[in-house]
Design a protein around this motif. Structure first.
Motif, PDB file in Angstrom:
ATOM      1  N   GLU A   1      21.973  15.661 -36.112  1.00 55.08           N
ATOM      2  CA  GLU A   1      22.332  15.426 -37.511  1.00 55.08           C
ATOM      3  C   GLU A   1      23.386  14.319 -37.543  1.00 55.08           C
ATOM      4  O   GLU A   1      24.255  14.257 -36.664  1.00 55.08           O
ATOM      5  N   TYR A   2      23.281  13.452 -38.555  1.00 56.75           N
ATOM      6  CA  TYR A   2      24.259  12.365 -38.725  1.00 56.75           C
ATOM      7  C   TYR A   2      25.120  12.736 -39.926  1.00 56.75           C
ATOM      8  O   TYR A   2      24.631  12.798 -41.055  1.00 56.75           O
ATOM      9  N   ILE A   3      26.398  13.032 -39.669  1.00 57.48           N
ATOM     10  CA  ILE A   3      27.259  13.583 -40.717  1.00 57.48           C
ATOM     11  C   ILE A   3      28.427  12.638 -40.995  1.00 57.48           C
ATOM     12  O   ILE A   3      29.257  12.395 -40.108  1.00 57.48           O
ATOM     13  N   ARG A   4      28.471  12.123 -42.216  1.00 58.27           N
ATOM     14  CA  ARG A   4      29.590  11.246 -42.592  1.00 58.27           C
ATOM     15  C   ARG A   4      30.748  12.094 -43.106  1.00 58.27           C
ATOM     16  O   ARG A   4      30.568  12.910 -44.023  1.00 58.27           O
TER      17      ARG A   4
ATOM     18  N   ASN B   1      40.316  12.294 -45.818  1.00 54.57           N
ATOM     19  CA  ASN B   1      40.099  13.382 -46.772  1.00 54.57           C
ATOM     20  C   ASN B   1      38.782  14.076 -46.424  1.00 54.57           C
ATOM     21  O   ASN B   1      37.807  13.970 -47.150  1.00 54.57           O
ATOM     22  N   PRO B   2      38.782  14.807 -45.283  1.00 56.88           N
ATOM     23  CA  PRO B   2      37.526  15.401 -44.808  1.00 56.88           C
ATOM     24  C   PRO B   2      36.929  16.375 -45.835  1.00 56.88           C
ATOM     25  O   PRO B   2      37.634  17.245 -46.343  1.00 56.88           O
ATOM     26  N   GLN B   3      35.635  16.189 -46.140  1.00 56.53           N
ATOM     27  CA  GLN B   3      34.967  17.060 -47.102  1.00 56.53           C
ATOM     28  C   GLN B   3      34.741  18.440 -46.463  1.00 56.53           C
ATOM     29  O   GLN B   3      34.191  18.543 -45.377  1.00 56.53           O
ATOM     30  N   GLU B   4      35.136  19.474 -47.188  1.00 53.24           N
ATOM     31  CA  GLU B   4      35.059  20.832 -46.644  1.00 53.24           C
ATOM     32  C   GLU B   4      33.634  21.230 -46.257  1.00 53.24           C
ATOM     33  O   GLU B   4      33.410  21.852 -45.224  1.00 53.24           O
ATOM     34  N   LYS B   5      32.660  20.844 -47.096  1.00 51.85           N
ATOM     35  CA  LYS B   5      31.259  21.209 -46.800  1.00 51.85           C
ATOM     36  C   LYS B   5      30.784  20.585 -45.497  1.00 51.85           C
ATOM     37  O   LYS B   5      30.071  21.216 -44.714  1.00 51.85           O
ATOM     38  N   ALA B   6      31.183  19.338 -45.272  1.00 47.99           N
ATOM     39  CA  ALA B   6      30.790  18.645 -44.035  1.00 47.99           C
ATOM     40  C   ALA B   6      31.445  19.295 -42.817  1.00 47.99           C
ATOM     41  O   ALA B   6      30.806  19.456 -41.764  1.00 47.99           O
ATOM     42  N   ILE B   7      32.712  19.677 -42.961  1.00 51.73           N
ATOM     43  CA  ILE B   7      33.420  20.362 -41.869  1.00 51.73           C
ATOM     44  C   ILE B   7      32.724  21.684 -41.560  1.00 51.73           C
ATOM     45  O   ILE B   7      32.493  22.021 -40.394  1.00 51.73           O
ATOM     46  N   GLU B   8      32.351  22.419 -42.591  1.00 48.31           N
ATOM     47  CA  GLU B   8      31.645  23.696 -42.403  1.00 48.31           C
ATOM     48  C   GLU B   8      30.305  23.491 -41.704  1.00 48.31           C
ATOM     49  O   GLU B   8      29.893  24.299 -40.868  1.00 48.31           O
ATOM     50  N   GLN B   9      29.630  22.408 -42.049  1.00 45.46           N
ATOM     51  CA  GLN B   9      28.340  22.074 -41.423  1.00 45.46           C
ATOM     52  C   GLN B   9      28.525  21.878 -39.912  1.00 45.46           C
ATOM     53  O   GLN B   9      27.741  22.386 -39.101  1.00 45.46           O
ATOM     54  N   VAL B  10      29.579  21.145 -39.537  1.00 45.64           N
ATOM     55  CA  VAL B  10      29.871  20.895 -38.117  1.00 45.64           C
ATOM     56  C   VAL B  10      30.232  22.202 -37.408  1.00 45.64           C
ATOM     57  O   VAL B  10      29.773  22.479 -36.295  1.00 45.64           O
ATOM     58  N   VAL B  11      31.048  23.014 -38.063  1.00 47.38           N
ATOM     59  CA  VAL B  11      31.485  24.285 -37.471  1.00 47.38           C
ATOM     60  C   VAL B  11      30.281  25.193 -37.191  1.00 47.38           C
ATOM     61  O   VAL B  11      30.203  25.830 -36.131  1.00 47.38           O
TER      62      VAL B  11
ATOM     63  N   ILE C   1      29.273  12.666 -35.831  1.00 51.08           N
ATOM     64  CA  ILE C   1      30.103  12.488 -37.037  1.00 51.08           C
ATOM     65  C   ILE C   1      30.458  11.015 -37.165  1.00 51.08           C
ATOM     66  O   ILE C   1      30.905  10.385 -36.198  1.00 51.08           O
ATOM     67  N   ASP C   2      30.275  10.491 -38.349  1.00 54.37           N
ATOM     68  CA  ASP C   2      30.654   9.108 -38.648  1.00 54.37           C
ATOM     69  C   ASP C   2      31.908   9.143 -39.521  1.00 54.37           C
ATOM     70  O   ASP C   2      31.863   9.538 -40.678  1.00 54.37           O
ATOM     71  N   SER C   3      33.034   8.746 -38.916  1.00 56.38           N
ATOM     72  CA  SER C   3      34.278   8.606 -39.683  1.00 56.38           C
ATOM     73  C   SER C   3      34.784   7.172 -39.576  1.00 56.38           C
ATOM     74  O   SER C   3      35.988   6.914 -39.555  1.00 56.38           O
ATOM     75  N   GLY C   4      33.837   6.242 -39.436  1.00 56.64           N
ATOM     76  CA  GLY C   4      34.215   4.839 -39.262  1.00 56.64           C
ATOM     77  C   GLY C   4      34.351   4.484 -37.798  1.00 56.64           C
ATOM     78  O   GLY C   4      34.150   5.316 -36.916  1.00 56.64           O
ATOM     79  N   TYR C   5      34.686   3.233 -37.554  1.00 63.35           N
ATOM     80  CA  TYR C   5      34.825   2.746 -36.181  1.00 63.35           C
ATOM     81  C   TYR C   5      35.929   3.490 -35.431  1.00 63.35           C
ATOM     82  O   TYR C   5      36.982   3.780 -35.997  1.00 63.35           O
TER      83      TYR C   5
ATOM     84  N   GLY D   1      26.075  24.174 -30.309  1.00 58.47           N
ATOM     85  CA  GLY D   1      25.734  22.754 -30.325  1.00 58.47           C
ATOM     86  C   GLY D   1      26.799  21.847 -29.738  1.00 58.47           C
ATOM     87  O   GLY D   1      27.971  22.229 -29.621  1.00 58.47           O
ATOM     88  N   LEU D   2      26.362  20.646 -29.374  1.00 54.41           N
ATOM     89  CA  LEU D   2      27.275  19.588 -28.922  1.00 54.41           C
ATOM     90  C   LEU D   2      27.483  18.625 -30.085  1.00 54.41           C
ATOM     91  O   LEU D   2      26.520  18.204 -30.723  1.00 54.41           O
ATOM     92  N   VAL D   3      28.728  18.263 -30.317  1.00 54.54           N
ATOM     93  CA  VAL D   3      29.056  17.383 -31.445  1.00 54.54           C
ATOM     94  C   VAL D   3      29.859  16.185 -30.958  1.00 54.54           C
ATOM     95  O   VAL D   3      30.848  16.339 -30.231  1.00 54.54           O
ATOM     96  N   ILE D   4      29.424  14.988 -31.347  1.00 51.53           N
ATOM     97  CA  ILE D   4      30.206  13.779 -31.085  1.00 51.53           C
ATOM     98  C   ILE D   4      31.098  13.557 -32.299  1.00 51.53           C
ATOM     99  O   ILE D   4      30.625  13.543 -33.437  1.00 51.53           O
ATOM    100  N   TYR D   5      32.395  13.434 -32.039  1.00 55.75           N
ATOM    101  CA  TYR D   5      33.368  13.425 -33.141  1.00 55.75           C
ATOM    102  C   TYR D   5      34.392  12.295 -32.970  1.00 55.75           C
ATOM    103  O   TYR D   5      34.626  11.820 -31.856  1.00 55.75           O
ATOM    104  N   PRO D   6      35.042  11.888 -34.060  1.00 56.57           N
ATOM    105  CA  PRO D   6      36.056  10.839 -33.973  1.00 56.57           C
ATOM    106  C   PRO D   6      37.396  11.412 -33.532  1.00 56.57           C
ATOM    107  O   PRO D   6      37.631  12.617 -33.634  1.00 56.57           O
ATOM    108  N   SER D   7      38.262  10.546 -33.049  1.00 59.65           N
ATOM    109  CA  SER D   7      39.635  10.975 -32.744  1.00 59.65           C
ATOM    110  C   SER D   7      40.558   9.781 -32.984  1.00 59.65           C
ATOM    111  O   SER D   7      40.134   8.742 -33.477  1.00 59.65           O
ATOM    112  N   ASP D   8      41.825   9.942 -32.626  1.00 61.16           N
ATOM    113  CA  ASP D   8      42.771   8.834 -32.786  1.00 61.16           C
ATOM    114  C   ASP D   8      42.639   7.825 -31.653  1.00 61.16           C
ATOM    115  O   ASP D   8      43.300   6.797 -31.643  1.00 61.16           O
TER     116      ASP D   8
END
Length: 206
Positions: free
Chosen positions: A3-6, A11-21, A173-177, A28-35
């Motif tokens: 799944e490709y989740i923006r 301001n993380p959208q709660e529904k999207a966070i719940e989807q990932v959780v 997860i797509d949170s930008g570059y 599942g394995l999730v690719i996620y952004p960090s600092d």
């Protein structure tokens, strides 16, 4: 097919966070952004997911050194041995931030970490992974995504990340570059020793 989740980085959208959780809770394995760079993670309490993460990296689980991503320092007492005030003050000043702190592991670590003497703790300065961990209720095991490119070690574009790994993971997860510099790894077991210089400079927090 992943799944490709923006998710908005500030301001993380709660529904999207719940989807990932939900994906993490289902192993599942999730690719996620960090600092720092984009990472890949799973629920540390799910042994099958941990084995899947090890396979993704091409290693055996007992040889893996996955760091633990927390949303704050409240998990420290659960997963690491007691630390002195001086060490705690450094962590409090430096986190959230681009550091992985290697510490003595406690016996309370989940099954996948059994026998490990040390553990790397991460509290990224990025709202998305911290919101995921908070909603999940426990940390995620994590490792960086390396690229095969000899010049660029880390892919920073989430669309390219999706193209490359969509068949091997459950969500991107797509949170930008992302950044292309990994975290600084600091050994806190016997003083302060930089094992890998990355984005953060620990000297600023001593």
């Amino acid at each position: 097919m992943a799944e490709y989740i923006r998710i908005h980085p500030e301001n993380p959208q709660e529904k999207a966070i719940e989807q990932v959780v939900k994906i993490l809770q289902n192993g599942g394995l999730v690719i996620y952004p960090s600092d720092t760079v984009y990472g890949i993670g799973c629920d540390i309490t799910n042994l099958k997911a941990m084995e899947k993460l090890a396979r993704f990296k091409g290693i055996k689980l007992d040889k893996a050194k996955f760091s633990i991503v927390c949303n704050d320092l409240s998990h420290l007492s659960q997963y690491t041995l007691p630390i002195d005030n001086g060490t705690f003050k450094i962590l409090k000043r430096a986190l959230p931030g681009p550091f992985t702190f290697v510490m003595n592991a406690s016996r309370n670590l989940p099954t996948a970490y059994k026998g490990k003497k040390t553990v790397g703790i991460r509290v990224p300065d990025h709202l998305v992974p911290r919101a995921i961990v908070e909603k999940l209720g426990n940390p995620i095991a994590s490792t960086s995504i390396h690229d095969d490119d000899e010049i660029i070690e880390y892919t920073t574009d989430p669309e390219l990340i999706f193209e490359k790994w969509e068949k091997l993971v459950d969500a991107v997860i797509d949170s930008g570059y992302g950044d292309n510099v990994a975290s600084t790894v600091v050994d806190m077991i016997d003083g302060v020793e930089v094992l890998r210089q990355g984005k953060g400079d620990i000297e600023d927090f001593l």
